[in-house]
Design an enzyme around this catalytic site. Structure first.
Site, short mmCIF file in Angstrom:
data_model
loop_
_atom_site.label_atom_id
_atom_site.label_comp_id
_atom_site.label_asym_id
_atom_site.label_seq_id
_atom_site.Cartn_x
_atom_site.Cartn_y
_atom_site.Cartn_z
N PHE A 130 0.85 -1.18 0.00
CA PHE A 130 0.00 0.00 0.00
C PHE A 130 0.88 1.23 0.00
O PHE A 130 2.06 1.15 0.38
CB PHE A 130 -0.89 0.01 1.25
CG PHE A 130 -2.37 0.03 0.94
CD1 PHE A 130 -3.04 -1.11 0.57
CD2 PHE A 130 -3.07 1.23 1.02
CE1 PHE A 130 -4.39 -1.08 0.30
CE2 PHE A 130 -4.43 1.27 0.74
CZ PHE A 130 -5.09 0.11 0.38
N GLN A 143 -7.40 15.11 3.01
CA GLN A 143 -6.84 14.21 2.00
C GLN A 143 -7.73 14.02 0.78
O GLN A 143 -8.91 13.72 0.91
CB GLN A 143 -6.60 12.83 2.64
CG GLN A 143 -6.06 11.80 1.65
CD GLN A 143 -5.50 10.60 2.37
OE1 GLN A 143 -6.21 9.66 2.67
NE2 GLN A 143 -4.21 10.63 2.68
N HIS A 160 -8.02 11.46 -2.19
CA HIS A 160 -7.56 10.14 -2.63
C HIS A 160 -7.36 10.19 -4.14
O HIS A 160 -8.24 10.68 -4.87
CB HIS A 160 -8.61 9.10 -2.24
CG HIS A 160 -8.16 7.68 -2.40
ND1 HIS A 160 -7.87 7.12 -3.63
CD2 HIS A 160 -7.92 6.72 -1.49
CE1 HIS A 160 -7.49 5.87 -3.44
NE2 HIS A 160 -7.51 5.60 -2.16
N LEU A 192 -14.81 5.65 -4.57
CA LEU A 192 -13.43 5.23 -4.32
C LEU A 192 -13.04 3.96 -5.08
O LEU A 192 -13.79 3.00 -5.10
CB LEU A 192 -13.28 4.99 -2.81
CG LEU A 192 -11.89 4.60 -2.31
CD1 LEU A 192 -10.95 5.78 -2.47
CD2 LEU A 192 -11.98 4.19 -0.85
N GLU A 218 -6.57 2.03 -3.22
CA GLU A 218 -5.13 2.07 -3.48
C GLU A 218 -4.58 0.65 -3.60
O GLU A 218 -3.53 0.42 -4.20
CB GLU A 218 -4.48 2.77 -2.28
CG GLU A 218 -3.07 3.19 -2.43
CD GLU A 218 -2.70 4.09 -1.25
OE1 GLU A 218 -3.30 5.17 -1.11
OE2 GLU A 218 -1.83 3.70 -0.47
N ARG A 236 -0.65 9.47 -0.74
CA ARG A 236 -1.78 9.99 -1.52
C ARG A 236 -1.65 11.46 -1.86
O ARG A 236 -2.05 11.88 -2.95
CB ARG A 236 -3.07 9.75 -0.73
CG ARG A 236 -3.41 8.29 -0.65
CD ARG A 236 -4.57 8.02 0.26
NE ARG A 236 -4.84 6.59 0.26
CZ ARG A 236 -5.73 6.00 1.06
NH1 ARG A 236 -6.43 6.72 1.92
NH2 ARG A 236 -5.92 4.71 0.99
N HIS A 286 -11.57 12.74 0.51
CA HIS A 286 -11.63 11.42 1.11
C HIS A 286 -11.57 11.42 2.63
O HIS A 286 -12.32 10.71 3.28
CB HIS A 286 -10.47 10.60 0.55
CG HIS A 286 -10.48 9.16 0.94
ND1 HIS A 286 -11.55 8.34 0.68
CD2 HIS A 286 -9.55 8.38 1.55
CE1 HIS A 286 -11.29 7.12 1.12
NE2 HIS A 286 -10.08 7.11 1.67
N ARG A 316 -2.48 11.30 5.81
CA ARG A 316 -2.65 9.94 6.31
C ARG A 316 -2.18 8.91 5.29
O ARG A 316 -2.46 9.05 4.10
CB ARG A 316 -4.12 9.67 6.64
CG ARG A 316 -4.40 8.24 7.06
CD ARG A 316 -5.83 8.03 7.50
NE ARG A 316 -6.81 8.11 6.44
CZ ARG A 316 -7.03 7.16 5.53
NH1 ARG A 316 -6.31 6.06 5.52
NH2 ARG A 316 -7.98 7.31 4.62
#
Lengths: 580, 251
Positions: free
Chosen positions: A119, A239, A241, A251, A254, A285, A352, A394
């Site tokens: 990730f 954030q 995404h 979404l 990732e 991100r 996000h 994050r």
């Protein structure tokens, strides 16, 4: 008269953090616990999380909590409180095993252990290369966490007040005494008297036009505590995404890039090689979203309007896509009519996650100022809170980790507190403010529609305060928000009923969203540097001498906004330039 | 204002080549005003790629604020917005206008009491769900790490872990329509999820809960549930697997 209830511990919100908190609070047999949610628990947005929960189990390759802690601090652009990151990285390992012991159906390795995949921003040996740390259940890990916790809450016979919309926090002489809630089915007002109140109500993504967030995510409690004079920490760090479905924002995990997916511009170029040479498409991100915006700005976007990017999975074995990414494959097919096995998927950054939120100690106690003064009886966990684990950005999978680690801590701490104190008195008339607000909206006869104001809010926040910001766009947005706030007073409702008056609640939620936008914009305008997800085109460098501190935004009694600070807890990881 | 120009801030799409005019009939009922339910009709311009939920939102936000329905995630994972759309149970957020054409009829799901418009009382549905012990049971001492489970054993109950408790299956079942006490397909799917989990130890209790007069054996294999499931769970097949498991135990 309001309907009155009394519980030692009240949990507001029934997503991952709320259900975890309720479970742990209820394990203390000296306390009575109830959960209040404006939705049925299984509708909570934890269920939409896809890719995984990061924990250094080392099931696929060597891994250590220290590496996870470092990645979290670096990913947060050194604004992360390092004591929080270290505690988190260790506790999340136990928390994941605990979910498995509750029956969570993780995908499995050939040896029968919890499966793990790569990730963004998660690395081995302090940044050398990507590591398999995300524990996953296909691409519905959040769904499985929410289901498992709800199932266990049935086993534990947890008391729920479903479809109760919290409208106010009772805060008297500096301590929290419970909440005021509106019952959707009847229109009745209820007062919940509590020794300890845990806030776990999630995010506020609905202030932006393109978002992965549910309609319900309107930042209710972030607004309510702010109206009661408590601060919000780091709201400028929001954030985006990288891979939302083009235009609708749904979404695409990732994990798709963790499984080998590649972002390409209109020339088919794997442009992330230029921005993050070592981990490329698996950069954090904020960096990927900025890179996508820059590609589009420089004319290398895809499509007739050149305004999206391609997520290419076509080189991945079709069986792996169907087995490990079934849901996102279906989303692309249904909403865009694109089959990811055969063709690249049009994507764009989507609003996000709020890194900031209600400030708390490492033990989830809400704090009232930059000195860390604790508000007795008030706790917060999950996206609504800011511990601060995520700092300025994050890492993917750390949201689910946050829910289970800090949800658990909140439950334990709140129950411990409730077991040793008496109820503080509940003053009469605590429901007046909420009642007056509802009466004002019901009686309003202005010509404004909530939907129009909300759309303008969402459009302008996207234009002026999203991935890139400048003094000019933020100053403009301050004016726009002031204007929208005036117009909000003219909003009227057609539905004059008591039963499921969802129109009335949408107006209330819009009021919350306007406050959330105000917090973000004032904080963003104040911070004249670029760090993590906060990117100022007019102040492009990170400035540790001036800005290595948390933001604290307050609303004064006269309605004006005050921006203060709170120190960052540093540790063994010295702030360094953030390259991948 | 020009009649063809949407108001500033409107959420309706601008008319043009990429929009279509639709007629939406919605079965409405307000317990504070109406003696019985009635069909209301709305005509509006929408995009073919709009979800039915977007259409409902457009009606609520632009035409009639009192229209009531549940919604949250808007992409088929939270299970809030199961409705009877053109005669079939669907999630409003997972069905596009282009797949329906210009005539759309929306009603509440059947067999549960209508509270207001498209909102039904979900409590009986959740009560049935809770009756099958829909939670993991294993009383052995917990290991220091995870319990092991092979990918093959994990695969056996994979489909039933997808359930989002939207009630599209149960409220499409003709047995449930005539007998509201029937536990229903959703509850059986959630029993299946644990019965076939190699780590679980409460199969006997769960099968006993299903082996009741209004339990598993009410199923008449109509396949409505399988067709209604927005998560493509092979529900009828799973019900048959649970029936077989029960027969094996009894044998």
């Amino acid at each position: 008269m309001p309907r009155a209830h009394k519980y030692d511990v009240i949990v507001v919100g029934a997503g991952g953090a709320g259900l975890m908190a309720a479970r742990y609070a209820a394990q203390n047999k000296d306390v009575k616990v109830a959960v209040i949610s404006k939705l049925y628990p299984t509708r909570s947005h934890t269920g939409a999380a896809q890719g995984g929960v990061g924990a250094a189990l080392g099931n696929v390759s060597e891994d250590h909590p220290e590496w996870h802690a470092f990645d979290t601090v670096k990913g947060g652009d050194y604004l992360t409180d390092q004591d929080v990151a270290e505690t988190f990285a260790h506790e999340v390992v136990d928390a994941v095993y605990e979910l498995e012991h509750m029956g969570l159906p993780f995908s499995r390795t050939p040896e029968g252990r919890i499966a793990q995949r790569k990730f963004g921003g998660h690395t081995r040996e302090f940044g050398k290369s990507a590591v398999e740390r995300a524990c996953y259940a296909a691409d519905r890990t959040g769904h499985m966490i929410l289901q498992t916790l709800y199932q266990q809450s049935i086993k534990d016979q947890v008391t729920f007040f479903n479809e109760f919309h919290v409208l106010d926090l009772v805060l008297e002489d500096g301590s929290a005494r419970g909440v005021v809630a509106y019952e959707l089915a009847t229109g009745e007002i209820h007062v919940f008297h509590a020794k300890a109140t845990i806030i776990a109500t999630g995010g506020n993504g609905r202030m932006f036009k393109v978002t992965s967030n549910a309609h319900a995510l309107t930042g209710d409690l972030m607004s309510i505590v702010y109206r009661r004079g408590l601060p919000i920490e780091d709201p400028e760090f929001y954030q985006f995404h990288p891979t939302g479905l083009y235009k609708i924002g749904v979404l695409l995990t990732e994990g798709a890039r963790g499984e080998g997916g590649i972002l390409r511009n209109k020339d088919g170029e794997r442009f992330m090689e230029r921005y993050a040479p070592s981990i490329k498409d698996l950069a954090p991100r904020d960096m990927v979203s900025r890179a996508m915006y820059l590609e589009i700005q420089e004319g290398r976007g895809v499509g007739p309007d050149g305004d999206y990017i391609h997520l290419d999975l076509t080189h991945i074995d079709a069986e792996i896509i169907e087995e490990r990414l079934p849901d996102i494959t279906e989303f692309a097919r249904i909403y865009l009519g694109v089959d990811p096995i055969k063709e690249p998927v049009p994507v764009q950054p989507t609003a996000h996650y709020a890194m900031g939120g209600i400030p708390t100690t490492i033990d989830t106690q809400v704090v009232a100022d930059g000195e860390g003064t604790v508000v007795p009886g008030l706790y917060a966990a999950g996206e609504v809170a800011c511990a601060s684990l995520h700092g300025a950005n994050r890492l993917g999978t750390n949201s689910l980790g946050d829910l289970i680690v800090f949800g658990r801590r909140a439950g334990i701490e709140a129950a411990k507190y409730a077991a040793r104190v008496d109820y503080e008195p509940m003053p009469a008339g605590v429901d007046e403010r909420a009642r007056e607000e509802l009466e004002r909206i019901r009686a309003a006869s202005g010509s404004e529609r909530a939907a129009h104001i909300r759309k303008e809010l969402q459009d302008t926040m996207m234009d002026n305060a999203s991935v890139f910001r400048t003094e000019a766009t933020l100053a403009k947005q301050v004016e726009i928000l002031a204007d929208l706030r005036e117009r909000y007073k003219q909003v009227s409702v057609e539905d004059d009923g008591q039963v499921f008056n969802t129109e009335l609640m949408e107006v209330v939620e819009l009021g919350f969203l306007l406050d959330n936008a105000e917090q973000l914009v004032y904080a963003a305008r104040n911070r004249t540097e670029s760090r993590g997800a906060h990117s100022r085109e007019d102040h492009q460098d990170r400035d540790d001498d001036r800005w290595l501190e948390h933001t604290m935004v307050y609303r004064n009694d006269d309605g004006s906004v005050r921006v203060g600070a709170k120190p960052v807890t540093l540790g063994k990881y010295e702030p360094k330039p953030r390259v991948y | 204002m020009d009649a063809t120009t949407p108001a500033a801030g409107t959420s309706a799409p601008p008319p043009g080549l990429d929009t279509m005019n639709v007629t939406v009939k919605i079965k409405r009922y307000d317990p504070e005003k109406d003696a019985r339910a009635y069909w209301a009709e709305y005509r509006l311009d929408v995009r073919p790629t709009d979800r039915v939920l977007d259409v409902l939102n457009q009606i609520k936000w632009e035409m009639d604020g009192s229209l009531s329905y549940r919604r949250s995630c808007a992409h088929g994972v939270c299970g809030s917005d199961a409705m009877l759309i053109n005669g079939v149970n669907r999630l409003a957020c997972k069905l596009l206008v282009r797949d329906l054409g210009s005539s759309i009829a929306v009603e509440p799901i059947r067999g549960l009491e209508v509270v207001k418009d498209l909102i039904v009382d979900m409590e009986p549905f959740f009560d049935s769900y809770k009756s099958v012990l829909p939670y993991f049971v294993n009383d052995d001492p917990e290991p220091a790490r995870e319990r092991l489970q092979s990918p093959e054993d994990r695969e056996i109950f994979d489909e039933s872990t997808k359930c989002i408790l939207c009630a599209a299956c149960t409220t499409s079942c003709p047995v449930f329509w005539t007998n509201g006490n029937y536990v229903g397909p959703a509850a059986i799917v959630n029993a299946h999820r644990f019965i076939f989990d190699s780590r679980d130890q409460a199969t006997d209790e769960r099968l006993a809960a299903l082996n009741q007069p209004s339990g598993l054996w009410r199923c008449r294999t109509a396949y409505n549930c399988t067709e209604a499931c927005p998560r493509d769970i092979p529900i009828t097949k799973q019900i048959e697997e649970v029936k077989r498991a029960l027969l094996w135990r009894q044998a």
